[in-house]
Design an enzyme around this catalytic site. Structure first.
Site, mmCIF file in Angstrom:
data_model
loop_
_atom_site.group_PDB
_atom_site.id
_atom_site.type_symbol
_atom_site.label_atom_id
_atom_site.label_comp_id
_atom_site.label_asym_id
_atom_site.label_seq_id
_atom_site.Cartn_x
_atom_site.Cartn_y
_atom_site.Cartn_z
ATOM 1 N N LYS A 241 23.588 14.847 13.512
ATOM 2 C CA LYS A 241 22.439 13.996 13.808
ATOM 3 C C LYS A 241 22.601 12.639 13.135
ATOM 4 C CE LYS A 241 19.343 17.961 13.812
ATOM 5 N NZ LYS A 241 18.284 18.640 13.077
ATOM 6 N N HIS B 242 15.655 22.631 9.018
ATOM 7 C CA HIS B 242 16.120 23.198 10.283
ATOM 8 C C HIS B 242 17.621 22.994 10.474
ATOM 9 C CE1 HIS B 242 11.825 21.988 11.585
ATOM 10 N NE2 HIS B 242 11.806 23.226 11.127
#
Length: 181
Positions: free
Chosen positions: A72, A62
């Site tokens: 992230k 993703h």
């Protein structure tokens, strides 16, 4: 906390200082000042996410596009996963390259995934709790993905494909070439 390099530009591993005794262990999962000091990055994480998965659950690959792209900081709170990232930044010297790492609740390593990377993982233990910080909010209109079994990337997910549990949505993701065009 120690910073360890990966072969992908701007992607790195963080190894925490773990304090262990007969009671168990303690470590800081995140400290903004220390993160900034050892990485040189001033990132404002704005969203924390967590998933629980059983063995064989494969989530990914993703990413978020454009202004909604996300960096992230990922880790495993319980269990063991194989985490895979792919550099999809067309101007990057490591464009199209992938990196994988085992993240677990023993070594407590964390992986920093910069903006412009596709990300996925598969649970190798009976169950995993996967936790991650994002520097941008999720935006459904900006989401994208790459099929986990893309022939160009030829990723090794460390389990036989018969054991994979993949959502219908992730089974419909485009190839690497289609996703980055």
């Amino acid at each position: 906390m120690e910073l360890l390099k990966t072969p992908l530009k701007d992607c790195f591993i963080l190894k925490p200082s773990v304090f262990q005794d007969e009671r168990g262990f303690f470590y800081e999962t995140y400290n903004q000042k220390l993160f900034q000091k050892i990485t040189g990055l001033n990132i404002d994480f704005v969203q924390d996410n967590q998933s629980i998965s059983s063995k064989g659950v494969l989530r990914g690959l993703h990413f978020q596009r454009g202004d909604m792209a996300q960096a992230k900081l990922v880790r495993v709170a319980k269990g063991k996963v194989l985490d895979i990232v792919v550099d999809i930044r067309k101007n990057s010297e490591t464009f199209g390259k992938s990196f994988s790492i085992i993240l677990d609740d023993v070594e407590n390593l964390q992986l920093f995934v910069p903006r412009g990377f596709a990300h996925g993982f598969i649970t190798l233990s009976e169950q995993s709790i996967f936790s991650y910080k994002c520097d941008n909010f999720y935006d459904k209109a900006s989401e994208g993905g790459i099929i986990y079994n893309d022939a160009t990337l030829a990723l090794d997910w460390h389990l036989p494909k018969e054991e994979f549990i993949v959502s219908a949505k992730d089974q419909e993701l485009p190839s690497f070439k289609e996703a980055i065009s």
